[in-house]
Scaffold this motif. Sequence first.
Motif, PDB file in Angstrom:
ATOM      1  N   PRO A  35     -15.221 -39.192  11.743  1.00  0.00           N
ATOM      2  CA  PRO A  35     -14.764 -38.938  13.084  1.00  0.00           C
ATOM      3  C   PRO A  35     -13.888 -39.075  13.514  1.00  0.00           C
ATOM      4  CG  PRO A  35     -17.003 -40.741  11.599  1.00  0.00           C
ATOM      5  CD  PRO A  35     -15.987 -40.186  10.689  1.00  0.00           C
ATOM      6  N   VAL A  36     -13.682 -38.486  14.756  1.00  0.00           N
ATOM      7  CA  VAL A  36     -12.554 -38.647  15.486  1.00  0.00           C
ATOM      8  C   VAL A  36     -12.319 -39.783  16.567  1.00  0.00           C
ATOM      9  CG1 VAL A  36     -11.304 -37.241  17.149  1.00  0.00           C
ATOM     10  CG2 VAL A  36     -12.109 -35.782  15.079  1.00  0.00           C
ATOM     11  N   GLY A  37     -11.807 -40.853  16.647  1.00  0.00           N
ATOM     12  CA  GLY A  37     -11.467 -41.694  17.366  1.00  0.00           C
ATOM     13  C   GLY A  37      -9.677 -41.697  17.991  1.00  0.00           C
ATOM     14  N   THR A  38     -10.219 -40.603  19.014  1.00  0.00           N
ATOM     15  CA  THR A  38      -9.058 -39.675  19.264  1.00  0.00           C
ATOM     16  C   THR A  38      -7.910 -40.774  20.269  1.00  0.00           C
ATOM     17  OG1 THR A  38     -10.074 -38.312  20.302  1.00  0.00           O
ATOM     18  CG2 THR A  38      -7.784 -37.912  20.963  1.00  0.00           C
ATOM     19  N   ILE A  57     -13.841 -43.061   6.875  1.00  0.00           N
ATOM     20  CA  ILE A  57     -12.487 -43.183   7.765  1.00  0.00           C
ATOM     21  C   ILE A  57     -11.988 -42.390   8.930  1.00  0.00           C
ATOM     22  CG2 ILE A  57     -12.169 -40.960   6.629  1.00  0.00           C
ATOM     23  CD1 ILE A  57      -9.143 -41.038   6.533  1.00  0.00           C
ATOM     24  N   VAL A  58     -11.391 -42.582   9.972  1.00  0.00           N
ATOM     25  CA  VAL A  58     -11.735 -42.591  11.212  1.00  0.00           C
ATOM     26  C   VAL A  58     -10.323 -41.740  11.648  1.00  0.00           C
ATOM     27  CG1 VAL A  58     -13.395 -44.024  12.373  1.00  0.00           C
ATOM     28  CG2 VAL A  58     -11.060 -44.398  12.415  1.00  0.00           C
ATOM     29  N   LEU A  59     -10.521 -41.003  12.734  1.00  0.00           N
ATOM     30  CA  LEU A  59      -8.853 -40.296  13.376  1.00  0.00           C
ATOM     31  C   LEU A  59      -8.413 -40.344  14.215  1.00  0.00           C
ATOM     32  CD1 LEU A  59      -8.511 -36.043  12.197  1.00  0.00           C
ATOM     33  CD2 LEU A  59      -8.197 -37.389  14.570  1.00  0.00           C
ATOM     34  N   SER A  60      -7.228 -40.638  14.401  1.00  0.00           N
ATOM     35  CA  SER A  60      -6.967 -41.136  15.648  1.00  0.00           C
ATOM     36  C   SER A  60      -5.352 -40.441  16.055  1.00  0.00           C
ATOM     37  CB  SER A  60      -6.187 -42.585  16.013  1.00  0.00           C
ATOM     38  OG  SER A  60      -7.419 -43.401  15.995  1.00  0.00           O
ATOM     39  N   ASN A  61      -5.090 -40.063  17.732  1.00  0.00           N
ATOM     40  CA  ASN A  61      -4.105 -39.153  17.542  1.00  0.00           C
ATOM     41  C   ASN A  61      -3.276 -39.158  17.880  1.00  0.00           C
ATOM     42  OD1 ASN A  61      -3.069 -36.667  20.057  1.00  0.00           O
ATOM     43  ND2 ASN A  61      -4.190 -35.720  18.449  1.00  0.00           N
ATOM     44  N   THR A  62      -1.900 -38.803  17.954  1.00  0.00           N
ATOM     45  CA  THR A  62      -0.624 -38.846  17.929  1.00  0.00           C
ATOM     46  C   THR A  62      -0.038 -38.731  19.355  1.00  0.00           C
ATOM     47  OG1 THR A  62       0.416 -38.313  15.924  1.00  0.00           O
ATOM     48  CG2 THR A  62       2.182 -38.941  17.515  1.00  0.00           C
ATOM     49  N   TYR A  63      -0.869 -37.473  20.604  1.00  0.00           N
ATOM     50  CA  TYR A  63      -0.403 -37.190  21.426  1.00  0.00           C
ATOM     51  C   TYR A  63      -0.975 -38.430  22.507  1.00  0.00           C
ATOM     52  CZ  TYR A  63      -0.779 -34.490  25.684  1.00  0.00           C
ATOM     53  OH  TYR A  63      -0.655 -34.355  26.774  1.00  0.00           O
ATOM     54  N   HIS A  64      -2.331 -38.420  22.608  1.00  0.00           N
ATOM     55  CA  HIS A  64      -2.686 -39.214  22.987  1.00  0.00           C
ATOM     56  C   HIS A  64      -2.457 -41.008  22.974  1.00  0.00           C
ATOM     57  CE1 HIS A  64      -6.312 -35.993  24.769  1.00  0.00           C
ATOM     58  NE2 HIS A  64      -5.660 -36.241  23.725  1.00  0.00           N
ATOM     59  N   LEU A  65      -2.381 -41.517  21.860  1.00  0.00           N
ATOM     60  CA  LEU A  65      -1.192 -42.110  21.514  1.00  0.00           C
ATOM     61  C   LEU A  65      -0.117 -43.034  21.985  1.00  0.00           C
ATOM     62  CD1 LEU A  65      -3.699 -43.625  18.852  1.00  0.00           C
ATOM     63  CD2 LEU A  65      -4.007 -43.887  21.203  1.00  0.00           C
ATOM     64  N   TYR A  66       0.491 -41.317  22.041  1.00  0.00           N
ATOM     65  CA  TYR A  66       2.077 -41.620  22.658  1.00  0.00           C
ATOM     66  C   TYR A  66       2.227 -42.093  23.797  1.00  0.00           C
ATOM     67  CZ  TYR A  66       6.266 -39.693  23.949  1.00  0.00           C
ATOM     68  OH  TYR A  66       7.471 -39.286  24.797  1.00  0.00           O
ATOM     69  N   THR A  92      -3.850 -39.808  11.284  1.00  0.00           N
ATOM     70  CA  THR A  92      -3.645 -39.775  12.786  1.00  0.00           C
ATOM     71  C   THR A  92      -2.751 -38.261  12.404  1.00  0.00           C
ATOM     72  OG1 THR A  92      -1.765 -40.416  11.852  1.00  0.00           O
ATOM     73  CG2 THR A  92      -3.189 -41.809  13.628  1.00  0.00           C
ATOM     74  N   ASP A  93      -3.248 -37.039  13.310  1.00  0.00           N
ATOM     75  CA  ASP A  93      -3.469 -35.722  13.581  1.00  0.00           C
ATOM     76  C   ASP A  93      -2.177 -36.267  14.133  1.00  0.00           C
ATOM     77  OD1 ASP A  93      -2.728 -33.492  13.668  1.00  0.00           O
ATOM     78  OD2 ASP A  93      -4.512 -33.514  15.363  1.00  0.00           O
ATOM     79  N   GLU A 136       4.384 -43.369  12.087  1.00  0.00           N
ATOM     80  CA  GLU A 136       5.437 -44.527  11.310  1.00  0.00           C
ATOM     81  C   GLU A 136       4.528 -45.829  11.804  1.00  0.00           C
ATOM     82  OE1 GLU A 136       7.843 -43.501   8.016  1.00  0.00           O
ATOM     83  OE2 GLU A 136       9.302 -42.920  10.115  1.00  0.00           O
ATOM     84  N   GLY A 137       4.441 -46.109  13.134  1.00  0.00           N
ATOM     85  CA  GLY A 137       4.634 -47.413  14.557  1.00  0.00           C
ATOM     86  C   GLY A 137       3.340 -47.396  14.267  1.00  0.00           C
ATOM     87  N   LEU A 138       2.203 -46.197  14.169  1.00  0.00           N
ATOM     88  CA  LEU A 138       1.048 -46.378  14.309  1.00  0.00           C
ATOM     89  C   LEU A 138       0.347 -47.645  13.413  1.00  0.00           C
ATOM     90  CD1 LEU A 138      -0.170 -43.338  16.300  1.00  0.00           C
ATOM     91  CD2 LEU A 138       0.169 -45.728  16.850  1.00  0.00           C
ATOM     92  N   GLY A 139       0.625 -46.905  11.702  1.00  0.00           N
ATOM     93  CA  GLY A 139       0.917 -47.361  10.655  1.00  0.00           C
ATOM     94  C   GLY A 139      -0.959 -46.974  10.084  1.00  0.00           C
ATOM     95  N   SER A 140      -1.090 -45.915  10.750  1.00  0.00           N
ATOM     96  CA  SER A 140      -1.769 -44.799   9.828  1.00  0.00           C
ATOM     97  C   SER A 140      -1.788 -44.913   8.212  1.00  0.00           C
ATOM     98  CB  SER A 140      -2.151 -43.286  10.607  1.00  0.00           C
ATOM     99  OG  SER A 140      -1.265 -42.564  10.358  1.00  0.00           O
ATOM    100  N   ASP A 141      -3.135 -44.429   7.617  1.00  0.00           N
ATOM    101  CA  ASP A 141      -3.283 -44.621   6.088  1.00  0.00           C
ATOM    102  C   ASP A 141      -2.285 -43.586   5.844  1.00  0.00           C
ATOM    103  OD1 ASP A 141      -4.652 -47.037   4.660  1.00  0.00           O
ATOM    104  OD2 ASP A 141      -4.717 -46.330   6.438  1.00  0.00           O
ATOM    105  N   ILE A 142      -2.936 -42.023   6.224  1.00  0.00           N
ATOM    106  CA  ILE A 142      -2.601 -40.844   6.549  1.00  0.00           C
ATOM    107  C   ILE A 142      -1.963 -39.701   7.523  1.00  0.00           C
ATOM    108  CG2 ILE A 142      -3.026 -38.485   5.156  1.00  0.00           C
ATOM    109  CD1 ILE A 142      -5.883 -39.814   4.226  1.00  0.00           C
ATOM    110  N   ALA A 143      -0.360 -39.725   7.489  1.00  0.00           N
ATOM    111  CA  ALA A 143      -0.478 -38.868   8.303  1.00  0.00           C
ATOM    112  C   ALA A 143      -0.265 -37.742   8.797  1.00  0.00           C
ATOM    113  CB  ALA A 143       1.532 -39.659   9.199  1.00  0.00           C
TER     114      ALA A 143
END
Length: 373
Positions: A35-38, A57-66, A92-93, A136-143
């Motif tokens: 599932p996408v948790g942008t 596992i969920v997905l979050s997005n670098t662009y939006h969180l940045y 994280t995408d 790396e700052g977000l600390g996702s398991d997969i980048a």
Amino acid sequence: MMFEFRVQAVCPETGARAGELVTPHGIIETPVFMPVGTRATVKAMSPREMEEIEAQIVLSNTYHLYLRPGVELIEKAGGLHRFMNWHRPILTDSGGFQVFSLSGINRIKEDGVEFSSHLDGSRHFMTPELATRVQEGLGSDIAMCFDQCVELPCDEETARKSVERTLRWARRCKEVHRRDDQALFGIVQGALFDDLRKDCARELIAMDFPGYSIGGLSVGESHDEMYRILDLLNPILPQEKPRYLMGVGFPTNLVEGVARGVDMFDCVLPTRNGRNGTLLTSRGKFNIKHSRFEEDWGPIDPDCDCYACREFSKAYIRHLYRSGEMLGARLCSWHNLRYLISLMKGAREAILEGRFPQFRDRFHELFSTGKVL
């Protein structure tokens, strides 16, 4: 080991795989829908509800969180897992797709992409190094590596330049990546050009990433074109490493992707469709707002075990939509997510039990009927 992929079974007729992906925040059983948790939340769902539907596992997005709230704040919170109170794995995408699709782009340079924020118009410059540091700052398991996306259709020269830049950026991402508790995946680009796809995959394989993503699909091409690219890459990508098909969530695409050796999928489709009343079921899709459901006392899908299907009728959920009640969108999102997670769980069980071809045939037989029960 911090990160490991174990193939447990392979369907000899198709190449479909069942495996286990070991991460610092838990083991992911594949094939899996993510599932996408942008913006650090799956729309309409709480972390507890995500656990109830067995999201691994969920997905979050670098662009939006940045852009919001910023990686510095998330680091102060102790990383993305603590910030969003999700204790299972996160992918994280890199934000590459969003930089190209959402923002006002002025210039693509060799160093990166200059863009305007879709929030306030502020100017930013995203580089492979910055995208990696943010993840790396977000600390996702997969980048993900920062890549260049192209629109379809496109000419071969445009796709070639995109592949060449994607490869150069992948090397730069790998050079600056330091977290040993985070796996960095390379992204295969190349639009619909076979030679470009193969060249991109082989160059990324030579860089020895722990996993490989397939990008640039589900952006307007036909299903047959998507499957042709997956068929092309299936024998090329390493069998011992996970494969992730980015942005794909329609049920037939998931099953056919699994049949072509894909292990991981993500898409906003289940929650986006849920918000507009479109439901995915074992017998096809339908929109709950249709008048024929006004006195339908049955569940959304009698084959589904989700909360929405166990407790509520189609008539009630239709009423919620007509009344503008947010619970309607929540229940439909809940069901759609659970359906896709269960679909992948069923595919996994079929692979392990040596009956995936029969599972695939049965899925198509039922889903294509479009008959609401």
